[in-house]
Design an enzyme around this catalytic site. Sequence first.
Site: not given
Ligand code: GUN
Length: 288
Positions: A118, A95, A51
């Site tokens: 998110d 995350q 990311k």
């Molecule tokens: N863990 C698995 N997928 C995601 C996501 O799309 N965003 C976040 N913040 N954590 C995750």
Amino acid sequence: MIIDGKKVASEIKEQLAIATKKLNSENNIIPGLACILVGNNPASEYYVRSKVKSCQEIGFYSMLDKFKTTISENELLAHIEKYNNNPSVHGILVQLPLPSHINEEKILQAVNPEKDVDGFNPINVGKLVSGQKTFIPCTALGVLELLKYYKISTSGKHVVVVGRSNIVGKPVANLLSQKKYGNAIVTIVHSGTEDISKFTKEADILVVAIGKPKFINAAMVKNGVVVIDVGINKIINGSESLLVGDVDFENVKEIASAITPVPGGVGPMTIAMLLSNTFQAAQISISK
Ligand code: GUN
């Protein structure tokens, strides 16, 4: 047909890079994303690094805060508050999963809804469910964008979603059932479903997000099905480790009319949508 998420994501990133230059020259603003990673889960480390790297590629400002598993809930909340108050940060990403001593709900609730790229803050979840404009969770948005790009109509189709997580299953199912996004007939199956294949065999479009390697096999789908595989599972094969989806790609691709590979399907789209949401958050901040 193989649905090439890597290609679609890279086109979106190119467009965002151009739009970012324009936003900067016209408004003197650079979209900024703060990523928070707690602990040393290898998959989470990999995702967060991807990311941050993607932000750098398209000219975003990004930062990564890595914390030990032992960080307290209050310390983590204080970091979120710091980013909530930092005008250079337009998006905040925590995350998941978080260690068990930290209350995930409390953390997600602490992210300013205007920076919640998110789409996990319950305020934004509520907006999404009630059909209001908000940040759409990145993987769910990636699935919608892939279907749109490949002109796969969902209206009136039977979509079966395998998995009911807050991150993928619930938002995908909700969006696809809404008239303005999918207008589909949606069935959700999950670990409490006795005979999953009874439902998956009925699917015109199958979205699989349960985190079990090669769970969906060729006998569980009908001819011509469209398969969107959200799973990313690491498996050990002899001396090598490889990534596989929740679908037995090699066999299911023979009967599907379209299918996403793993890697190179939904994964890159999740990142592209995160960048797109962050860009939007930056744009919205101009008028505030
Ligand atoms: N863990 C698995 N997928 C995601 C996501 O799309 N965003 C976040 N913040 N954590 C995750």
